[in-house]
Design an enzyme around this catalytic site. Structure first.
Site, PDB file in Angstrom:
ATOM      1  N   CYS A  86       0.861  -1.160   0.000  1.00  0.00           N
ATOM      2  CA  CYS A  86       0.000   0.000   0.000  1.00  0.00           C
ATOM      3  C   CYS A  86       0.905   1.218   0.000  1.00  0.00           C
ATOM      4  O   CYS A  86       2.116   1.098   0.049  1.00  0.00           O
ATOM      5  CB  CYS A  86      -0.858  -0.030   1.244  1.00  0.00           C
ATOM      6  SG  CYS A  86      -1.652  -1.640   1.443  1.00  0.00           S
ATOM      7  N   ARG A  99       0.829   1.970  -6.070  1.00  0.00           N
ATOM      8  CA  ARG A  99       1.088   0.958  -5.038  1.00  0.00           C
ATOM      9  C   ARG A  99      -0.170   0.167  -4.684  1.00  0.00           C
ATOM     10  O   ARG A  99      -0.100  -0.798  -3.927  1.00  0.00           O
ATOM     11  CB  ARG A  99       1.618   1.632  -3.772  1.00  0.00           C
ATOM     12  CG  ARG A  99       2.877   2.440  -3.997  1.00  0.00           C
ATOM     13  CD  ARG A  99       3.339   3.074  -2.720  1.00  0.00           C
ATOM     14  NE  ARG A  99       4.025   2.131  -1.882  1.00  0.00           N
ATOM     15  CZ  ARG A  99       5.333   1.925  -1.870  1.00  0.00           C
ATOM     16  NH1 ARG A  99       6.099   2.620  -2.664  1.00  0.00           N
ATOM     17  NH2 ARG A  99       5.874   1.043  -1.075  1.00  0.00           N
ATOM     18  N   TRP A 130      -3.680  -1.894  -1.343  1.00  0.00           N
ATOM     19  CA  TRP A 130      -3.751  -3.099  -2.177  1.00  0.00           C
ATOM     20  C   TRP A 130      -4.072  -4.216  -1.205  1.00  0.00           C
ATOM     21  O   TRP A 130      -3.288  -4.542  -0.310  1.00  0.00           O
ATOM     22  CB  TRP A 130      -2.427  -3.359  -2.876  1.00  0.00           C
ATOM     23  CG  TRP A 130      -2.505  -4.536  -3.821  1.00  0.00           C
ATOM     24  CD1 TRP A 130      -3.070  -4.560  -5.058  1.00  0.00           C
ATOM     25  CD2 TRP A 130      -1.996  -5.854  -3.595  1.00  0.00           C
ATOM     26  NE1 TRP A 130      -2.951  -5.804  -5.612  1.00  0.00           N
ATOM     27  CE2 TRP A 130      -2.295  -6.630  -4.736  1.00  0.00           C
ATOM     28  CE3 TRP A 130      -1.319  -6.467  -2.546  1.00  0.00           C
ATOM     29  CZ2 TRP A 130      -1.949  -7.964  -4.865  1.00  0.00           C
ATOM     30  CZ3 TRP A 130      -0.969  -7.807  -2.671  1.00  0.00           C
ATOM     31  CH2 TRP A 130      -1.276  -8.542  -3.820  1.00  0.00           C
ATOM     32  N   ASN A 167       1.573  -0.390   5.663  1.00  0.00           N
ATOM     33  CA  ASN A 167       1.934  -1.064   4.424  1.00  0.00           C
ATOM     34  C   ASN A 167       2.762  -2.279   4.803  1.00  0.00           C
ATOM     35  O   ASN A 167       3.777  -2.136   5.482  1.00  0.00           O
ATOM     36  CB  ASN A 167       2.750  -0.122   3.535  1.00  0.00           C
ATOM     37  CG  ASN A 167       3.401  -0.854   2.370  1.00  0.00           C
ATOM     38  OD1 ASN A 167       2.858  -1.833   1.874  1.00  0.00           O
ATOM     39  ND2 ASN A 167       4.570  -0.389   1.954  1.00  0.00           N
ATOM     40  N   GLY A 168       2.327  -3.459   4.391  1.00  0.00           N
ATOM     41  CA  GLY A 168       3.073  -4.681   4.717  1.00  0.00           C
ATOM     42  C   GLY A 168       2.108  -5.755   5.179  1.00  0.00           C
ATOM     43  O   GLY A 168       0.906  -5.688   4.904  1.00  0.00           O
ATOM     44  N   GLU A 178       6.573 -12.728 -21.918  1.00  0.00           N
ATOM     45  CA  GLU A 178       6.236 -11.342 -21.597  1.00  0.00           C
ATOM     46  C   GLU A 178       4.964 -10.915 -22.341  1.00  0.00           C
ATOM     47  O   GLU A 178       4.102 -10.233 -21.773  1.00  0.00           O
ATOM     48  CB  GLU A 178       7.432 -10.436 -21.950  1.00  0.00           C
ATOM     49  CG  GLU A 178       7.191  -8.941 -21.904  1.00  0.00           C
ATOM     50  CD  GLU A 178       6.773  -8.404 -20.543  1.00  0.00           C
ATOM     51  OE1 GLU A 178       6.712  -9.165 -19.567  1.00  0.00           O
ATOM     52  OE2 GLU A 178       6.475  -7.199 -20.467  1.00  0.00           O
ATOM     53  N   LYS A 181       1.605  -9.620 -20.512  1.00  0.00           N
ATOM     54  CA  LYS A 181       0.989  -8.314 -20.793  1.00  0.00           C
ATOM     55  C   LYS A 181      -0.499  -8.492 -21.102  1.00  0.00           C
ATOM     56  O   LYS A 181      -1.339  -7.758 -20.607  1.00  0.00           O
ATOM     57  CB  LYS A 181       1.655  -7.630 -22.003  1.00  0.00           C
ATOM     58  CG  LYS A 181       3.020  -7.043 -21.792  1.00  0.00           C
ATOM     59  CD  LYS A 181       3.051  -5.714 -21.084  1.00  0.00           C
ATOM     60  CE  LYS A 181       3.189  -5.844 -19.624  1.00  0.00           C
ATOM     61  NZ  LYS A 181       4.440  -6.199 -19.028  1.00  0.00           N
ATOM     62  N   GLU A 241      -2.472  -9.452 -17.939  1.00  0.00           N
ATOM     63  CA  GLU A 241      -2.553  -8.361 -16.969  1.00  0.00           C
ATOM     64  C   GLU A 241      -3.628  -7.348 -17.313  1.00  0.00           C
ATOM     65  O   GLU A 241      -4.366  -6.901 -16.444  1.00  0.00           O
ATOM     66  CB  GLU A 241      -1.216  -7.592 -16.934  1.00  0.00           C
ATOM     67  CG  GLU A 241      -0.138  -8.224 -16.127  1.00  0.00           C
ATOM     68  CD  GLU A 241       1.130  -7.366 -16.147  1.00  0.00           C
ATOM     69  OE1 GLU A 241       1.628  -7.048 -15.066  1.00  0.00           O
ATOM     70  OE2 GLU A 241       1.636  -7.017 -17.235  1.00  0.00           O
ATOM     71  N   LYS A 291       1.460  -1.871  -8.882  1.00  0.00           N
ATOM     72  CA  LYS A 291       2.741  -1.717  -9.561  1.00  0.00           C
ATOM     73  C   LYS A 291       3.902  -2.164  -8.694  1.00  0.00           C
ATOM     74  O   LYS A 291       4.859  -2.754  -9.177  1.00  0.00           O
ATOM     75  CB  LYS A 291       2.917  -0.259  -9.976  1.00  0.00           C
ATOM     76  CG  LYS A 291       4.193  -0.030 -10.729  1.00  0.00           C
ATOM     77  CD  LYS A 291       3.964   0.766 -11.959  1.00  0.00           C
ATOM     78  CE  LYS A 291       5.132   0.681 -12.905  1.00  0.00           C
ATOM     79  NZ  LYS A 291       5.101  -0.513 -13.762  1.00  0.00           N
TER      80      LYS A 291
END
Ligand code: G6P
Length: 607
Positions: A2, A27, A74, A98-99, A479, A483, A486, A602
């Protein structure tokens, strides 16, 4: 992962907190919230979903006050609802986190047995209650935090506000990043310097285990043993200007189109154009003595590492191990003396990659870091720092960071070969020449944007898509599939072309588009044979190749995408463009949220 921010200010903080959150939405964007202190009360506003919902909530229901904390989430523990949104609060304390608190169940049971009522499903709320319990028992905020921190297992960056102390905040970090910002009569806490950029450029990075008390005038920092410590105040280069989309519809699109420029920018630090040599930053260890390279990364950065494996082996004849950080760190890898461990990361904060870095450090490895954020935790722990100069990457799906990583890794592999005496002067010149061709080739690849947009409708209805490539183009297939998954939510898989016949070929029918990456070159014929195997089974092929390749094998394909003819060394950079653009246009056709796809973030600062 976060984002958190705190301000002890001279005047109202709510808008500035929200602006800080905006800069940290990368984040996470599952929910957002602020808590200020006004007239002796904690004033808390929270909203599920994107930050815009919190802004709407605040416009009807403002949060006055000159001190406050805020959070963009998040979700890890508990759904993205208003109840689970931070800040979490008791009557006395409000907290953002955050964590992950790994032992939260034990702590929660203890609190419930002690008569506390917890409102959310989060791990974070227990910390607010633990601190609050100490305060209610008469402890000062400092003593409360001091006694709670050693009880927390896992990773955290915290910012805590105390109802009865409207002039101070306490921050703490272990495993998740936290910076202190120094203003004019104001002080700040934030997950990163970018969040604080409009407020101050004077930043101190807290060390692992540090905690800090800030008031309007100063920061008092303690280490994990509660000793007073000083942490250097540096001038951050983070730009105060919000990163804008310009004329582009999405950040991702803008970032795809920036690639020729940022790859050129990155290469200018790694090759000497005038004397045609590879030029790396000052290295104070003997690169020629490196007997093994261990590459560790996550996501798109991992695929850049996979491409680099081919280069290290081919040029420097050094054995290369590569693994996902989340696997590497738990498999007790054997690391011999004399090894270079190479960590690749856009953010420099990915929790698993950072933990793997520390493992390698403890095991005597030289630590190389290819990273886009030069002030990040990984950058600060590197022996060999190799920055990519991609500029801030906002779109959650990584694009320009990937091609810049490839540019750096190619230069590093070539440099190692030179140092080992395995690359002649002429060969080095050739490598430099080809690397310098990359920006123009990327531009030529981007010229096919419209053609690719025009074929998005062929892929958008698919439920499954396969990507095939061989050699260094195999990671590009992976990749490409990543993409597409995602941002368009279509199931996709990347396969080594030659491996198709060992399973995935059973999936082939007219409903499964197969994207084949096949630049002309030594592996072309082999890949095309695999493509014919797909063709023979009614598969619908999109062939990505150059003019020569398309002339030879384009017939019968559902569609083709023409790339410029390039040297195999830079093909992985150039072929990144069509797979990025294809995913982008398919996502646009499907109307998904390109820059903030569901469930993703991200920067992944949780394990
Ligand atoms: C997340 C992002 C990806 C990124 C990965 C690794 O999953 O959504 O785009 O590739 O993290 O991040 P890093 O910052 O370490 O490169």
């Amino acid at each position: 992962m976060c984002g958190i921010i705190g301000i002890v200010g001279k005047d109202a903080v709510a808008d500035r907190l929200v602006d800080g959150l905006k800069r940290m939405e990368y984040r996470g964007y599952d929910s957002a919230g602020v808590c200020t202190i006004e007239s002796g009360q904690l004033v808390r506003r929270r909203a599920p979903g994107k930050l815009a919902n919190l802004v709407a909530e605040l416009s009807g229901n403002p949060a006055p006050g000159n001190i406050g904390i805020a959070h963009t989430r998040w979700a890890t523990h508990g759904a993205p609802t208003a109840e689970n949104a931070h800040p979490h609060a008791t009557g006395e304390v409000a907290l953002v986190h955050n964590g992950i608190i790994e032992n939260f169940k034990t702590l929660r049971d203890e609190l419930v047995a002690d008569g506390h009522t917890l409102e959310s499903e989060t791990d974070s709320e227990v910390v607010a209650h633990l601190v609050s319990r100490e305060i209610e028992n008469g402890a000062s905020p400092q003593d409360a935090v001091k006694s709670v921190l050693p009880r927390l297992r896992g990773a955290f960056a915290l910012a805590i506000a105390f109802r009865q102390h409207p002039g101070m905040l306490i921050g703490a970090r272990l495993g998740s990043p936290l910076v202190v910002g120094y203003g004019e009569g104001e002080m700040f806490l934030g997950s990163d310097a970018l969040a604080l950029a409009p407020l101050t450029q004077k930043i101190a990075y807290l060390d692992e285990g540090d905690w800090v008390v800030i008031d309007q005038a100063a920061a008092t920092i303690y280490d994990s043993e509660n000793n007073r410590v000083e942490r250097e105040v540096t001038t951050s280069g983070a730009s105060a200007a919000a990163v804008e989309k310009g004329n582009y519809r999405h950040y991702m699109q803008k970032e795809i189109f920036e690639q020729p420029t940022v790859v050129a920018q990155t290469l200018s630090s790694y090759v000497h154009q005038a004397d045609e040599t590879v030029a790396l930053p000052q290295i104070d260890f003997d690169l020629s003595a490196i007997n093994r390279v261990t590459i560790v990364a996550c996501g798109t950065s991992y695929y850049a590492g996979m491409v680099a494996k081919y280069w290290f082996e081919q040029f420097a004849r050094v054995p290369v191990d590569i693994d996902f950080a989340s696997e590497f760190r738990y498999r007790e890898p054997v690391l011999e003396d004399g090894g270079l461990s190479l960590f690749i990361s856009q953010s420099g904060e990915t929790a698993d990659t950072l933990a793997a870095l520390r493992y390698c450090k403890e095991h005597g490895q030289t630590i190389g870091v290819v990273v886009n954020v030069p002030t990040s935790s990984m950058a600060r722990e590197a022996d060999l720092l190799l920055p990519t100069h991609a500029g801030p990457e906002i779109g959650v799906a990584s694009t320009k960071a990937f091609t810049c990583q490839l540019a750096v890794l190619a230069a590093l592999a070539a440099h190692m070969a030179v140092k080992k005496g395995l690359m002649s002067r002429d060969e080095e010149r050739e490598v430099v020449k080809h690397l310098l061709e990359a920006p123009a080739a990327l531009n030529a690849a981007l010229d096919h944007d419209e053609d690719i947009a025009g074929m998005a409708h062929l892929i958008a209805p698919a439920r499954d898509v396969l990507y095939l490539g061989r050699g260094p183009d195999f990671p590009l297939a992976l990749e490409g599939a990543l993409k597409l998954k995602e941002i368009s939510y279509i199931h996709a898989e990347g396969y080594a072309s030659g491996e198709m016949k060992h399973g995935p070929i059973a999936l082939i029918d007219e409903h499964v588009p197969v994207i084949v990456l096949a630049p002309s070159g030594p592996l072309f014929e082999k890949t095309v044979s695999n493509m014919q195997e797909v063709n023979a089974r009614g598969g619908k092929i999109v062939l990505i190749s150059d003019e020569e390749g398309l002339a030879e094998a384009g017939e019968g394909c559902m569609a083709t995408i023409q790339m410029p003819r390039v040297h195999p060394l830079i093909a992985p950079l150039v072929y990144a463009v069509p797979v990025q653009l294809l995913a982008y246009h398919v996502a646009c056709a499907k109307g998904t949220d390109v820059d903030q796809p569901r469930n993703l973030a991200k920067s992944v600062t949780v394990e």
